[in-house]
Write an enzyme that holds these catalytic residues in place. Structure first.
Site, PDB file in Angstrom:
ATOM      1  N   HIS A 224       0.677  -1.168   0.031  1.00 21.42           N
ATOM      2  CA  HIS A 224      -0.016   0.004  -0.028  1.00 21.42           C
ATOM      3  C   HIS A 224       0.765   1.379   0.130  1.00 21.42           C
ATOM      4  O   HIS A 224       1.426   1.955  -0.965  1.00 21.42           O
ATOM      5  CB  HIS A 224      -0.888  -0.080   1.127  1.00 21.42           C
ATOM      6  CG  HIS A 224      -2.100   1.009   1.305  1.00 21.42           C
ATOM      7  ND1 HIS A 224      -2.134   1.707   0.383  1.00 21.42           N
ATOM      8  CD2 HIS A 224      -3.076   1.129   2.247  1.00 21.42           C
ATOM      9  CE1 HIS A 224      -3.349   2.605   0.469  1.00 21.42           C
ATOM     10  NE2 HIS A 224      -3.753   2.161   1.437  1.00 21.42           N
ATOM     11  N   HIS A 263      -1.447   0.019 -12.364  1.00 18.54           N
ATOM     12  CA  HIS A 263      -2.438   0.447 -11.232  1.00 18.54           C
ATOM     13  C   HIS A 263      -3.737  -0.521 -11.287  1.00 18.54           C
ATOM     14  O   HIS A 263      -3.871  -0.805 -12.168  1.00 18.54           O
ATOM     15  CB  HIS A 263      -2.631   1.927 -11.294  1.00 18.54           C
ATOM     16  CG  HIS A 263      -3.696   2.329 -10.088  1.00 18.54           C
ATOM     17  ND1 HIS A 263      -4.874   2.354  -9.883  1.00 18.54           N
ATOM     18  CD2 HIS A 263      -2.784   2.979  -8.909  1.00 18.54           C
ATOM     19  CE1 HIS A 263      -5.259   2.908  -8.592  1.00 18.54           C
ATOM     20  NE2 HIS A 263      -4.091   3.478  -8.241  1.00 18.54           N
ATOM     21  N   ASP A 320       2.992   7.012  -7.432  1.00 16.99           N
ATOM     22  CA  ASP A 320       4.310   6.590  -6.765  1.00 16.99           C
ATOM     23  C   ASP A 320       5.284   6.753  -7.696  1.00 16.99           C
ATOM     24  O   ASP A 320       6.438   6.991  -6.982  1.00 16.99           O
ATOM     25  CB  ASP A 320       3.996   4.989  -6.370  1.00 16.99           C
ATOM     26  CG  ASP A 320       3.023   4.847  -5.459  1.00 16.99           C
ATOM     27  OD1 ASP A 320       2.892   5.533  -4.536  1.00 16.99           O
ATOM     28  OD2 ASP A 320       2.353   3.793  -5.616  1.00 16.99           O
TER      29      ASP A 320
END
Lengths: 392, 392
Positions: A224, A263, A320
């Site tokens: 996460h 994703h 990210d």
């Protein structure tokens, strides 16, 4: 997303478990929406404080309302003494996410409103926790380095205070702006593991501090919150652009993923990554070290080519991918990447906790209490026979 | 319990989200099963230490294995110094559940095995946390009353150590037995809010301390762990048996529930309540105060009659109904009822975390990441238009 999505042992993927009025993700078009507004728009035009107001109260603030919120944040950034004392008691190598998860329930003690169960009281608790998490994170960075925590300054906003309290010196205005934008971009993303955890804990009528501490625990998992740390580790492992192809090749052959690419929801480039990338470049230029941005950019390009050529598929950058080099260039220690994520996302968590507490999007409050399928022992048609200890 | 159970805004009630080999609840027959064994059997014949082994390892321990586990618990009941120091830093009126939630993530620091991701390492972490929670709870009770924490004793088991460390004096053997049984009865109950929270946090690959701290947060909600406290409050409000009928009448008329009666799963008396009731009576006799047991028993009888007569329905006692008067008679402060629940349930949580971590009951590890239905603003066919701050 219909009611018959299989949910046994699927981690509830794709199953819609609750209604929400807070945010929406359109993975196909790459649109992320906070309370009806495009995050790309908000990132350009608003401040994190406005986002706090928007996410908590479902509309943008008027001038006096924003001034009031800023004043409240200023006041609440001053931590109760016991929080400093508890942090001082810890070994200096205690991981920051453990410290955050531990300190948040202790913030409840100073909150006089906690038992009121009124919407406005919960709003106040939310601001207290948003402000407090900024101070806890920066104070722990100071304390673990043997330095005194830096007290917040009322002339700085939330982003400015974070950088100031972290480093103990005036942050560059441009850096403050970039950090503010990063906070906006990470503030909310509909249901995900940590948000779901926060809502679930709140559904037992536990207080908001208990719920948000639990969410921090969830975010601490490497699947996460830890993803941008792993992007940075990847960039360091690659080291220089002439090693990129070899790295990608190796990863593709072993069937592994490339961190920061792909994703669960987006089928195009993550709208947040498109904003973070130029920020990462710009911060690199300011600090005089563009290496990590350039390396990221080159990894993105070549990985996309490699996936296209070898797997006949498109692959996309997620949030990210560029937050790694951005935070690194800003001088944020890698083990504070997840805490920074928490310092931003706490705002979305708080909005979700309040939505759950007051059933603002559902017909009635729900206590999350799923079932499970027992597939264990029965030792025959009936229960197992207990063999007394002495006869074993 | 099929795949088409509606799950939107239902708190996932009745929806089977995961397979488990740990426990099963047969609500119709009133059977609770740990790893194949009837809990009624286990409560009579085993010890809490055996239950730890059984829940974690899916079978009853051999003699040497139990001796080893006892030795490990003895060692791990000694808390790291920083945990005491952090607790000493807190205001004495900090609620115990907040303290527990805060201290558990800090236990991770002393756990050398935490990064190994091996089954045996997780087993060790589980024992560390089970032992640690007993010591944290009792130490906080001492510290908040201005007393020194009592160090654990190797000649006592888990139940005995809890009572000894809480009170600072030798517990009566009979009390130890009753407390041991209470620990067994509360150790596990398949999926429920806190267990689901623990599994969910673990599914992000957060460590077991993060997951169990989150579960404690979930248990702290009054709809979950707080129920026996509310039973005790009810008993105190009623005060004496001549006030029972009036109280029940008032509750039935206002459509309210009677605390400790009724359960989401059981359609008969909770098998745990049937064991707790005579224990509550016996402890009352030992301490010379049977008032609360007698009042409970009378409330049960008359409430059942009243439901039958007025609502034409049967109502059943749940686990919280007699644990209230039992713990009260044992001299456990009411705000430690939920912590005691945690001290016992931590064992079930740990088993669930490990089952989740190593996908012991599912085809593969699942990251819980449900979806949500956005029902908020869109301001027309497209997103809302952002009005700049100065123009608002």
């Amino acid at each position: 997303m219909n009611e018959c999505t299989p949910i046994l042992d699927t981690g509830l993927r794709g199953a819609s478990v609750a209604s929400t009025r807070i945010s929406d993700v359109n993975g196909k078009l790459g649109k992320l929406i906070y309370r009806g507004y495009l995050v790309a728009d908000l990132a350009q035009k608003s401040s994190y404080e406005e986002i706090i107001f928007l996410l908590l109260r479902e509309r943008l603030p008027q001038k006096d309302e924003l001034a009031e919120l800023r004043a409240e944040l200023n006041e609440k950034r001053k931590l109760p003494r016991e929080i400093f004392a508890a942090m001082e008691a810890l070994p200096r190598d205690t991981p920051p996410m453990d410290v955050l998860q531990a300190m948040v329930p202790l913030l409840a003690h100073g909150d006089a409103h906690i038992k009121e169960r009124e919407l406005e009281s919960s709003m106040k608790s939310a601001v207290n926790i948003i402000a407090g998490l900024c101070s806890i994170t920066t104070a722990w960075e100071r304390i673990r380095n043997g330095k005194d925590p830096v007290m917040p300054r009322d002339d700085l906003g939330h982003a400015g205070n974070f950088l100031y309290m972290l480093k103990g010196r005036d942050p560059l205005p441009e850096m403050v702006n970039f950090f503010d934008t990063a906070l906006i971009l990470h503030a909310e993303h509909s249901f995900n593991a940590s948000t779901f955890t926060a809502r679930q804990v709140a559904s037992t009528r536990a207080h908001i501090y208990a719920a948000i501490s639990a969410a921090i625990g969830s975010l601490s998992g490497e699947l996460h919150g830890g993803a941008n740390v792993r992007v940075m580790e990847m960039l360091k492992e690659i080291g220089s652009s002439d090693m990129i192809d070899e790295y990608i090749e190796k990863r593709l052959e072993s069937g592994g993923l490339i961190m920061g690419l792909g994703h669960a929801v987006y089928q195009v480039d993550d709208p947040r990554a498109l904003i973070l990338a130029p920020m990462s470049e710009r911060v690199g230029k300011i600090t005089g070290d563009t290496k990590w941005y350039e390396l990221s950019s080159e990894v993105e390009k070549r990985a996309k080519q490699a996936f296209k050529a070898r797997k006949k598929m498109d692959i996309f950058v997620n949030v990210d991918f560029y937050s790694a080099s951005l935070f690194y260039a800003m001088g944020i220690p890698m083990d504070l990447f997840s805490p920074v994520f928490a310092v931003s996302r706490v705002c979305g968590w708080a909005a979700h906790v309040i939505e759950e507490q007051f059933a603002l999007a559902a017909p009635k409050p729900a206590l999350y209490r799923p079932g499970a399928s027992y597939i264990g022992e029965y030792c025959g048609p009936d229960e197992c026979v207990f063999v007394p200890f002495d006869e074993r």
